[in-house]
Design an enzyme around this catalytic site. Structure first.
Site, mmCIF file in Angstrom:
data_model
loop_
_atom_site.group_PDB
_atom_site.id
_atom_site.type_symbol
_atom_site.label_atom_id
_atom_site.label_comp_id
_atom_site.label_asym_id
_atom_site.label_seq_id
_atom_site.Cartn_x
_atom_site.Cartn_y
_atom_site.Cartn_z
ATOM 1 N N ASN A 101 -2.185 0.062 6.769
ATOM 2 C CA ASN A 101 -1.675 -1.211 7.281
ATOM 3 C C ASN A 101 -0.754 -1.948 6.313
ATOM 4 O O ASN A 101 -0.674 -3.175 6.317
ATOM 5 C CB ASN A 101 -2.827 -2.098 7.771
ATOM 6 C CG ASN A 101 -3.790 -2.471 6.670
ATOM 7 O OD1 ASN A 101 -3.661 -2.014 5.545
ATOM 8 N ND2 ASN A 101 -4.750 -3.324 6.983
ATOM 9 N N GLU A 111 -9.750 -10.009 -7.648
ATOM 10 C CA GLU A 111 -8.691 -9.013 -7.408
ATOM 11 C C GLU A 111 -7.531 -9.158 -8.393
ATOM 12 O O GLU A 111 -6.966 -8.158 -8.846
ATOM 13 C CB GLU A 111 -8.204 -9.125 -5.959
ATOM 14 C CG GLU A 111 -9.288 -8.702 -4.972
ATOM 15 C CD GLU A 111 -8.871 -8.816 -3.512
ATOM 16 O OE1 GLU A 111 -7.748 -9.283 -3.233
ATOM 17 O OE2 GLU A 111 -9.683 -8.417 -2.662
ATOM 18 N N LYS A 127 0.817 -1.205 0.000
ATOM 19 C CA LYS A 127 0.000 0.000 0.000
ATOM 20 C C LYS A 127 0.868 1.281 0.000
ATOM 21 O O LYS A 127 2.070 1.222 0.284
ATOM 22 C CB LYS A 127 -0.936 -0.027 1.217
ATOM 23 C CG LYS A 127 -1.938 -1.191 1.171
ATOM 24 C CD LYS A 127 -2.958 -1.092 2.288
ATOM 25 C CE LYS A 127 -3.934 -2.249 2.234
ATOM 26 N NZ LYS A 127 -5.029 -2.106 3.222
ATOM 27 N N HIS A 131 -2.080 -5.598 1.588
ATOM 28 C CA HIS A 131 -3.402 -6.221 1.416
ATOM 29 C C HIS A 131 -3.184 -7.607 0.848
ATOM 30 O O HIS A 131 -2.262 -7.824 0.063
ATOM 31 C CB HIS A 131 -4.260 -5.403 0.436
ATOM 32 C CG HIS A 131 -5.475 -6.146 -0.039
ATOM 33 N ND1 HIS A 131 -6.646 -6.156 0.683
ATOM 34 C CD2 HIS A 131 -5.681 -6.955 -1.123
ATOM 35 C CE1 HIS A 131 -7.527 -6.927 0.056
ATOM 36 N NE2 HIS A 131 -6.975 -7.410 -1.041
ATOM 37 N N TYR A 141 -12.275 -1.862 -3.909
ATOM 38 C CA TYR A 141 -12.811 -2.106 -2.566
ATOM 39 C C TYR A 141 -14.346 -2.044 -2.536
ATOM 40 O O TYR A 141 -14.926 -1.775 -1.474
ATOM 41 C CB TYR A 141 -12.239 -1.084 -1.582
ATOM 42 C CG TYR A 141 -10.862 -1.454 -1.040
ATOM 43 C CD1 TYR A 141 -10.661 -2.645 -0.332
ATOM 44 C CD2 TYR A 141 -9.771 -0.615 -1.195
ATOM 45 C CE1 TYR A 141 -9.421 -2.977 0.182
ATOM 46 C CE2 TYR A 141 -8.514 -0.941 -0.683
ATOM 47 C CZ TYR A 141 -8.344 -2.128 0.009
ATOM 48 O OH TYR A 141 -7.119 -2.459 0.523
#
Ligand code: CMP
Length: 138
Positions: free
Chosen positions: A112, A126, A9, A115, A49
């Site tokens: 975070n 995805e 990310k 993913h 998302y």
């Protein structure tokens, strides 16, 4: 043999953790069969998302994912979906086990670091979101 989508990310790219995260996959004998760096638009982040559209954090999450470039990878291996999730640790870094990627590199539940797809169906969606068949060097 299974495949999963991994994303490094914007927070982790910005902080210079690409090398250590990729090395973690390689050390754990996970094969990287596709990889690229992209900078998502708001619309592209929302599409990725979409399952979280109703969540209160959707707007902030999608804005965060567009803050800077991300690195997307297709990982391959036996039980790689579960193996990658184990390497990542809990979504919230405060609850992530010692040594996991999120414990090492995440700074909040949103920022975070990584993913990973959570099931075969989400992995298929995805992976297809970012890569076509010719871009996966399996
Ligand atoms: P990820 O595994 O990419 O899946 C959805 C993402 O939403 C998650 O990692 C976090 O980045 C973010 N997220 C999940 N829960 C929360 C929360 N409670 N508040 C803010 N962001 C969250």
């Amino acid at each position: 043999m299974q495949r999963t989508l991994s994303i490094i990310k914007p927070d982790a790219v910005r902080a210079g953790h690409l090398g250590e995260i990729i090395a973690t996959f390689e050390k754990n004998l996970i094969r990287i069969v596709a990889m690229k760096m992209v900078h998502l638009s708001q619309r592209e982040a929302e599409g990725f998302y979409a399952v979280h559209r109703q969540r209160p954090f959707f707007g902030e999450l999608t804005a965060f994912m567009c803050e800077g470039p991300i690195v997307v990878m297709v990982l391959e291996g036996q039980e790689v979906i579960a193996k990658n999730r184990e390497l990542m640790g809990a979504t919230n870094p405060a609850q992530a086990a010692e040594g996991t990627l999120r414990k090492r590199f995440a700074t909040s539940i949103q920022n975070n670091a990584v993913h990973g797809s959570d099931a075969p169906e989400t992995a298929a969606f995805e992976i297809g979101y970012f890569f076509n068949a010719l871009e996966i060097a399996g």
